[in-house]
Scaffold this active site. Sequence first.
Site, PDB file in Angstrom:
ATOM      1  N   TYR A 155       0.838  -1.201   0.000  1.00 35.15           N
ATOM      2  CA  TYR A 155       0.000   0.000   0.000  1.00 35.15           C
ATOM      3  C   TYR A 155       0.871   1.249   0.000  1.00 35.15           C
ATOM      4  O   TYR A 155       0.629   2.194  -0.765  1.00 35.15           O
ATOM      5  CB  TYR A 155      -0.912  -0.019   1.224  1.00 35.15           C
ATOM      6  CG  TYR A 155      -1.915   1.101   1.290  1.00 35.15           C
ATOM      7  CD1 TYR A 155      -3.062   1.073   0.510  1.00 35.15           C
ATOM      8  CD2 TYR A 155      -1.733   2.185   2.151  1.00 35.15           C
ATOM      9  CE1 TYR A 155      -4.007   2.094   0.574  1.00 35.15           C
ATOM     10  CE2 TYR A 155      -2.660   3.215   2.229  1.00 35.15           C
ATOM     11  CZ  TYR A 155      -3.795   3.159   1.440  1.00 35.15           C
ATOM     12  OH  TYR A 155      -4.732   4.183   1.507  1.00 35.15           O
ATOM     13  N   LYS A 159       1.050   4.119  -2.975  1.00 37.45           N
ATOM     14  CA  LYS A 159       0.699   5.502  -2.687  1.00 37.45           C
ATOM     15  C   LYS A 159       1.885   6.442  -2.902  1.00 37.45           C
ATOM     16  O   LYS A 159       1.706   7.592  -3.314  1.00 37.45           O
ATOM     17  CB  LYS A 159       0.172   5.616  -1.252  1.00 37.45           C
ATOM     18  CG  LYS A 159      -1.193   4.965  -1.047  1.00 37.45           C
ATOM     19  CD  LYS A 159      -2.260   5.583  -1.950  1.00 37.45           C
ATOM     20  CE  LYS A 159      -3.655   5.077  -1.636  1.00 37.45           C
ATOM     21  NZ  LYS A 159      -4.693   5.704  -2.488  1.00 37.45           N
TER      22      LYS A 159
END
Length: 248
Positions: A155, A159
């Site tokens: 993640y 990002k």
Amino acid sequence: MAETRRVALVTGASRGIGRAIAAALGADGLFVAVNYTANEAAATECLAAVKARGGDGVLSRFDVADPAQVDAAIKQLATERGRLDVLVNNAGIAIDGLLLRTKKEDWARTLEVNLSGAFHCCKAAARYLLKSDSGRIVNISSVVGEQGNAGQVSYAAAKAGLIGITKTLARELASRAITVNCVSPGFIETDMTAVHVKGEVRDALIKQIPLGRIGSAEDVAEAVRFLVSPQASYITGQVVRVNGGLLM
């Protein structure tokens, strides 16, 4: 007949931050395409919220990780409305796990949706945004992408990658008056954080936030609302942090 109001596509708009963004753009009178992958009931409710605030819109079902679906959906939207002015890349998933326990398929899926999905949407939308006199792209990153977070390697990587996409496209598209910016939320009250941030972890986290609270989806939406507005025409390539001071 071409749409006279500005047209926006918000990915992952059926709930949480995406829903709040769609509703905020509706309040400014935009025509909003509400993207979703599975939850049609939630997407329909989001569209109702857009219309209730004075906007208009349509449901747009496709998987951002599938470039063929992305191309077809964006082409249909831009052709039917006669324009596309705003793209908000919000769609995202989180499959948590420490490095040694992260499966390669979970790593791949997270990047496919969160990072490649934004790439596919930017590429498909760019040709239409070039025709707008106020083209806007806003990518939704995360404080995790800026400072990291144990147990979220995939993640965080995705990002962080969105920030790189933002700065590169800001340079590529500036000559055509298209601005590209990134909003980096801290910890926000959503279905996702309700699962991942609770109990003692939640209490400890709030103590680290100078403003002393977890943010709302509307806090993020207002930042996006400004960045896609005419008033933000001289802002591009920036990462706008909406995190209560958690990261400065």
